[in-house]
Design a protein around this motif. Structure first.
Motif, PDB file in Angstrom:
ATOM      1  N   GLU A  84       1.002  -1.486   0.165  1.00  0.00           N
ATOM      2  CA  GLU A  84      -0.099   0.053  -0.232  1.00  0.00           C
ATOM      3  C   GLU A  84       1.080   1.215   0.270  1.00  0.00           C
ATOM      4  O   GLU A  84       0.425   2.303  -0.459  1.00  0.00           O
ATOM      5  CB  GLU A  84      -0.997  -0.116   1.209  1.00  0.00           C
ATOM      6  N   THR A 125       1.027   4.654  -3.364  1.00  0.00           N
ATOM      7  CA  THR A 125       0.208   5.428  -2.750  1.00  0.00           C
ATOM      8  C   THR A 125       1.325   7.157  -3.330  1.00  0.00           C
ATOM      9  O   THR A 125       1.959   6.623  -3.657  1.00  0.00           O
ATOM     10  CB  THR A 125       0.592   5.642  -1.158  1.00  0.00           C
ATOM     11  N   LYS A 130      -0.689  11.187  -1.421  1.00  0.00           N
ATOM     12  CA  LYS A 130      -2.210  10.492  -0.295  1.00  0.00           C
ATOM     13  C   LYS A 130      -3.120   9.864  -1.118  1.00  0.00           C
ATOM     14  O   LYS A 130      -3.602   9.656   0.227  1.00  0.00           O
ATOM     15  CB  LYS A 130      -2.004  12.011   0.743  1.00  0.00           C
ATOM     16  N   GLU A 131      -3.154   9.043  -2.272  1.00  0.00           N
ATOM     17  CA  GLU A 131      -4.318   8.473  -2.541  1.00  0.00           C
ATOM     18  C   GLU A 131      -3.354   6.926  -2.317  1.00  0.00           C
ATOM     19  O   GLU A 131      -3.095   6.924  -3.548  1.00  0.00           O
ATOM     20  CB  GLU A 131      -4.526   9.283  -4.191  1.00  0.00           C
ATOM     21  N   LYS A 132      -4.319   6.030  -2.419  1.00  0.00           N
ATOM     22  CA  LYS A 132      -3.889   5.050  -2.297  1.00  0.00           C
ATOM     23  C   LYS A 132      -4.170   4.471  -3.881  1.00  0.00           C
ATOM     24  O   LYS A 132      -5.423   4.393  -3.314  1.00  0.00           O
ATOM     25  CB  LYS A 132      -4.692   4.266  -0.853  1.00  0.00           C
ATOM     26  N   GLU A 133      -3.469   3.969  -4.006  1.00  0.00           N
ATOM     27  CA  GLU A 133      -3.832   3.031  -5.281  1.00  0.00           C
ATOM     28  C   GLU A 133      -4.209   1.393  -4.929  1.00  0.00           C
ATOM     29  O   GLU A 133      -5.047   1.018  -6.343  1.00  0.00           O
ATOM     30  CB  GLU A 133      -2.462   2.470  -6.464  1.00  0.00           C
TER      31      GLU A 133
END
Length: 154
Positions: free
Chosen positions: A132, A136, A139-142
Motif C-alpha cells: 500500500e 500510494t 496520499k491517494e492509495k492505489e
C-alpha cells in the motif's frame, strides 16, 4: 441500671445500620462517578466518524504471475497474489513493485516460520502495508488489499 444498659445497647444497634447504610451509599456514589467519568472520557476521546478517513471504493483485482522464492535450508515458497486496486485508479497497476516487495519480505525465511496460520496472516499484513505504501501517490492509495491466491511451501 438495667434500663440504662438496654438503652445503650439499643442506641449502639441503631448506629451500626446507619454507618453501614452511609458506607453503602458512598460506595454506590463513587462507582456512579467513576462509571460516568469513564463513559464521558470515552465519548470525548473516541475518534469521530466524520474525521475518520473513508474506506476507498474497491476497483479491479489484478492477478499477478506466480513467483518462486528461496527460503532458508533449501526450501522454497511458490507465491501467487492478486492486488485489489481502488476504484480511483485509471489503469491496472503494474505488479512489479508488489512482487519485488514480496521477494524481499519472504526471501531466506525459515519454512517453519511460515507454516503457522498466525505467522502467515502477520506476514501478509506486513506485505499489504508495504505494498500500500509503495502504491500510494500524493496520499491517494492505489492498492487497498492483497490476496494470496497460492501459497505453497516445499
Amino acid at each position: 441500671m438495667a434500663n440504662d444498659e438496654k438503652a445503650d445497647q439499643k442506641a449502639g444497634a441503631d448506629e451500626a445500620p446507619k454507618k453501614s447504610k452511609k458506607k453503602l451509599i458512598m460506595i454506590i456514589a463513587i462507582v456512579v462517578v467513576l462509571l460516568g467519568g469513564g463513559a464521558g472520557g470515552y465519548l470525548m476521546l473516541k475518534p469521530s466518524s466524520a474525521t475518520a478517513e473513508p474506506e476507498p471504493e474497491p476497483g479491479i483485482v489484478v492477478p499477478l504471475d506466480a513467483i518462486t522464492i528461496n527460503l532458508a535450508d533449501g526450501h522454497f515458497l511458490k507465491l501467487k497474489l492478486s492486488l485489489q486496486a481502488t476504484a480511483d485508479v485509471a489503469e491496472a497497476p503494474d505488479g512489479s513493485k508488489a512482487l519485488d516487495i514480496a521477494i524481499d519480505l519472504y526471501s531466506n525465511r525459515e519454512m517453519a516460520e511460515l507454516m503457522s496460520n498466525q505467522e502467515r496472516e502477520r506476514s501478509k499484513a506486513e506485505l499489504k502495508e508495504k505494498i500500500e505504501a509503495a502504491y500510494t501517490v500524493d496520499k491517494e492509495k492505489e492498492i487497498m488489499d492483497v490476496y494470496f491466491t497460492s501459497f505453497v511451501i516445499q
